[in-house]
Structures are given as structure tokens and as C-alpha cells.
Write a protein that holds these residues in place. Structure first.
Motif, mmCIF file in Angstrom:
data_model
loop_
_atom_site.group_PDB
_atom_site.id
_atom_site.type_symbol
_atom_site.label_atom_id
_atom_site.label_comp_id
_atom_site.label_asym_id
_atom_site.label_seq_id
_atom_site.Cartn_x
_atom_site.Cartn_y
_atom_site.Cartn_z
ATOM 1 N N UNK A 151 0.821 -1.012 -0.006
ATOM 2 C CA UNK A 151 0.011 0.158 -0.032
ATOM 3 C C UNK A 151 0.933 1.142 0.013
ATOM 4 N N UNK A 152 0.732 2.186 -1.029
ATOM 5 C CA UNK A 152 1.366 3.546 -0.848
ATOM 6 C C UNK A 152 0.387 4.563 -0.657
ATOM 7 N N UNK A 153 0.711 5.304 0.602
ATOM 8 C CA UNK A 153 -0.118 6.281 0.739
ATOM 9 C C UNK A 153 0.450 7.569 -0.044
ATOM 10 N N UNK A 154 -0.320 8.249 -0.643
ATOM 11 C CA UNK A 154 -0.012 9.410 -1.518
ATOM 12 C C UNK A 154 0.057 10.682 -0.539
ATOM 13 N N UNK A 155 1.232 11.489 -0.896
ATOM 14 C CA UNK A 155 1.426 12.682 -0.394
ATOM 15 C C UNK A 155 0.227 13.669 -0.872
ATOM 16 N N UNK A 156 -0.500 14.508 0.081
ATOM 17 C CA UNK A 156 -1.575 15.229 -0.071
ATOM 18 C C UNK A 156 -1.257 16.750 -0.397
ATOM 19 N N UNK A 157 -2.200 17.673 -0.738
ATOM 20 C CA UNK A 157 -2.065 18.958 -0.935
ATOM 21 C C UNK A 157 -2.481 20.010 0.232
ATOM 22 N N UNK A 158 -3.157 19.301 1.004
ATOM 23 C CA UNK A 158 -3.608 19.988 2.297
ATOM 24 C C UNK A 158 -4.923 20.699 2.229
ATOM 25 N N UNK A 159 -5.738 20.366 1.342
ATOM 26 C CA UNK A 159 -7.175 21.125 0.953
ATOM 27 C C UNK A 159 -8.025 20.567 2.161
ATOM 28 N N UNK A 160 -9.072 21.182 2.603
ATOM 29 C CA UNK A 160 -10.114 20.708 3.175
ATOM 30 C C UNK A 160 -9.431 20.134 4.562
ATOM 31 N N UNK A 161 -9.995 18.897 4.817
ATOM 32 C CA UNK A 161 -9.531 18.108 6.187
ATOM 33 C C UNK A 161 -8.555 17.000 5.690
ATOM 34 N N UNK A 162 -8.008 17.109 4.539
ATOM 35 C CA UNK A 162 -6.829 16.016 4.196
ATOM 36 C C UNK A 162 -5.821 15.856 5.192
ATOM 37 N N UNK A 163 -5.583 14.338 5.455
ATOM 38 C CA UNK A 163 -4.575 13.946 6.160
ATOM 39 C C UNK A 163 -3.534 13.448 5.083
ATOM 40 N N UNK A 164 -2.073 13.735 5.530
ATOM 41 C CA UNK A 164 -1.115 13.310 4.533
ATOM 42 C C UNK A 164 -0.330 14.480 3.897
ATOM 43 N N UNK A 165 -0.532 15.686 4.252
ATOM 44 C CA UNK A 165 0.197 16.801 3.329
ATOM 45 C C UNK A 165 1.421 17.210 3.950
ATOM 46 N N UNK A 166 1.715 16.711 5.440
ATOM 47 C CA UNK A 166 2.856 16.871 5.914
ATOM 48 C C UNK A 166 3.741 15.525 6.053
ATOM 49 N N UNK A 167 4.785 15.427 5.754
ATOM 50 C CA UNK A 167 5.768 14.070 6.043
ATOM 51 C C UNK A 167 5.432 13.406 7.274
ATOM 52 N N UNK A 168 5.448 14.483 8.258
ATOM 53 C CA UNK A 168 5.338 13.863 9.589
ATOM 54 C C UNK A 168 3.894 12.911 9.917
ATOM 55 N N UNK A 169 3.000 13.567 9.292
ATOM 56 C CA UNK A 169 1.711 12.876 9.447
ATOM 57 C C UNK A 169 1.754 11.522 8.492
ATOM 58 N N UNK A 170 2.415 11.393 7.456
ATOM 59 C CA UNK A 170 2.475 10.176 6.789
ATOM 60 C C UNK A 170 3.368 9.078 7.606
ATOM 61 N N UNK A 171 4.580 9.582 8.256
ATOM 62 C CA UNK A 171 5.254 9.006 9.265
ATOM 63 C C UNK A 171 4.722 8.386 10.144
ATOM 64 N N UNK A 172 3.824 9.199 10.838
ATOM 65 C CA UNK A 172 3.011 8.763 12.067
ATOM 66 C C UNK A 172 1.946 7.539 11.805
#
Length: 282
Positions: free
Chosen positions: A140-161
Motif C-alpha cells: 500500500x502506498x500512501x499518497x502525499x496530499x495537498x492539504x485542502x480541506x481536512x486532508x490527512x497526509x500533506x505533511x511528511x510527519x503525518x505520513x510517518x506517524x
């Protein structure tokens, strides 16, 4: 060798899609596992899949990339939505086990819908833990996101967690979307070395398995997800050529999600290969 291809429809079958990719100079491609706005999946044709796998080997395709539907929302507080996402992912992983040339499925982490980032991260990791059994042959690959709305995963730290909370973290990687990362505030045009160093320190470049190569219609840090054709956005052609030619990124497959038809994809592939060869031969 550069591995590059577009997002293609598999309506006519996997063999036809591989042949279409070959016809435009691609040596990989991305496809949706099912209706991107729903849950319906096409019945698998195992003969078609076997022929497609053989074609991929014959034409030196590295691998093809599956993309989960947008209806996954592993960060949702709505149990029906959350359970639906888990059910689809479990089914997609089972179906993809038949396709030997596809070893990754990319998914948007999800939207916390106002419940907060910590809640979203916990919910996503819990959902993945309830799906993965550790014996899957698809990562499974988590995609890096842009941060619009309430997206999770637009910071590297969030994906790492999220990765750290998944029991089988060896089954989790990252798909780096150039448009999203730029929109999230990472300056990959003027500060690429530092962005990659930050990614490596937080997540690890060994987790970076695929790249969505898109220009951006909006400025750095806009938190807006609007893809542009290669060279027609804020990243620019030189910025994108510098990106794909970076020594730490050269071996990672590139997937175009630009607003194009098949002829447009062919032009972009030629442009990127030509630019890539020019840069590496200097």
C-alpha cells in the motif's frame, strides 16, 4: 532507465491497456482498481491478465500501479464509510494478487472531516491494521496530499506517524505527488535537495516507491489540488526535468496524471524522455 507512463483506463482489458501504453512510448501505467467514484469493480479475466503480464515482461515494464478509488476514506468517523473502505481495500488486495506486474496500490490517506489530525491518523492506521495480514504481495502506498480541506497526509510527519502505527509497516510505502507536495508548501523547484533530505530524515527514501508527476496550476503552499500539464504550471518544465533527473529519484517510476488525452500523454512522455536524455548526456 526511465520508467514513465500515464493513467489509463482498463475498460478494454489489461492486455489492450498494456498495448496502448507501449504504442505511446510508455513502459508502465497507472489504472483504477474500480469505479473511482463508487465501488463497482470489473470482473477479472485471468487469461487477459496472464497475457498482459507476459507483455509487461517482454517490453521491460518495471511494474504497473493500481490506484484505489476516491471512495476510500480511512480517516472517516462514519462507521459505514470506514467499513466500506476496509472492505474495498481487502478486496482490491485480493484481486491484485492475480496481476504479477502490479505490486503497489496507491491510496489517499483520507479526510478527518473536522475530527482533527490526530483522530484521522489514528483512524487510518487502525483501518489499515484491520485489513493487512502481512502476507500480501501488494504494498500500500500512501499518497502525499495537498492539504485542502481536512486532508490527512500533506505533511511528511503525518505520513510517518501512520506508517509507525501500522503493524506490518513493511507493507506501507509512499507515492510522491509533485503537484500535491508543492501545493502543501514543499518547494521542490528551488529547494529540492532540502525537501528530499527532509523526506529522508522523517520517512526514509527507501519508502518512496512511485511518483505522480504533475505540474501545478497554483502557487507554492496554495493547498489547492489542481494538476497542470507538464511545463504549463508553476513547477515549469525545467523544474520538472531537474526533479526527475535528481540522482535520488532517477530509478523511481513516474506516473502522469496530467489533464490530457492519449496524444497529450504521448507528447509529454517524449518531452520528458528527450529532456531526461539531454540532461544526463551533458
Amino acid at each position: 532507465m526511465m520508467y514513465i507512463g500515464p493513467h489509463l483506463s482498463i475498460v478494454r482489458g489489461f492486455e489492450a491497456t498494456v498495448r496502448q501504453a507501449i504504442s505511446i512510448g510508455a513502459n508502465t501505467f497507472q489504472f483504477f482498481t474500480r469505479n473511482p467514484r463508487g465501488g463497482k469493480a470489473k470482473k477479472l479475466d485471468l487469461e487477459d491478465i496472464k497475457t498482459a503480464d507476459d507483455l509487461c515482461i517482454e517490453n521491460r515494464f518495471n511494474f504497473i500501479l493500481a490506484h484505489a478509488p476516491y471512495t476510500y476514506n480511512f480517516a472517516s468517523n462514519k462507521d459505514k464509510t470506514w467499513e466500506f473502505g476496509k472492505e474495498l481495500l481487502k478486496n482490491d488486495l485480493k484481486r491484485l494478487s492475480n496481476l504479477k506486474s502490479c505490486c503497489y496500490i496507491v491510496m489517499h490517506p483520507g479526510n478527518h472531516l473536522g475530527k482533527g489530525m490526530e483522530y484521522g491518523i489514528q483512524r487510518i492506521s487502525q483501518g489499515i491494521n484491520e485489513v493487512l495480514q502481512g502476507n500480501e504481495n501488494t504494498m500500500i502506498l500512501l499518497e502525499t496530499m495537498s492539504g485542502k480541506g481536512t486532508e490527512v497526509g500533506y505533511r511528511f510527519e503525518q505520513l510517518k506517524e501512520i506508517i509507525d502505527r501500522v503493524n506490518y509497516s513493511n507493507k506501507i510505502g509512499i507515492c510522491f505527488d509533485t503537484c500535491h507536495v508543492y501545493s502543501a508548501g514543499y518547494d521542490i523547484v528551488n529547494n529540492l535537495d532540502n525537501v528530499l533530505e527532509e523526506f529522508d530524515e522523517i520517512i526514509g527514501l527507501d519508502k518512496l516507491k512511485a511518483i505522480h508527476l504533475n505540474d501545478s496550476k497554483h502557487e507554492l503552499g496554495s493547498k489547492k489540488d489542481r494538476h497542470a500539464c507538464i511545463g504549463e504550471g508553476k513547477l515549469g518544465l525545467n523544474g520538472i526535468l531537474d526533479f526527475i533527473n535528481h540522482p535520488k529519484l532517477r530509478e523511481i517510476p513516474l506516473f502522469l496524471e496530467t489533464p490530457n488525452d492519449i496524444d497529450g500523454y504521448e507528447r509529454e512522455i517524449k518531452l520528458l524522455k528527450y529532456g531526461y536524455n539531454n540532461v544526463t548526456n551533458r
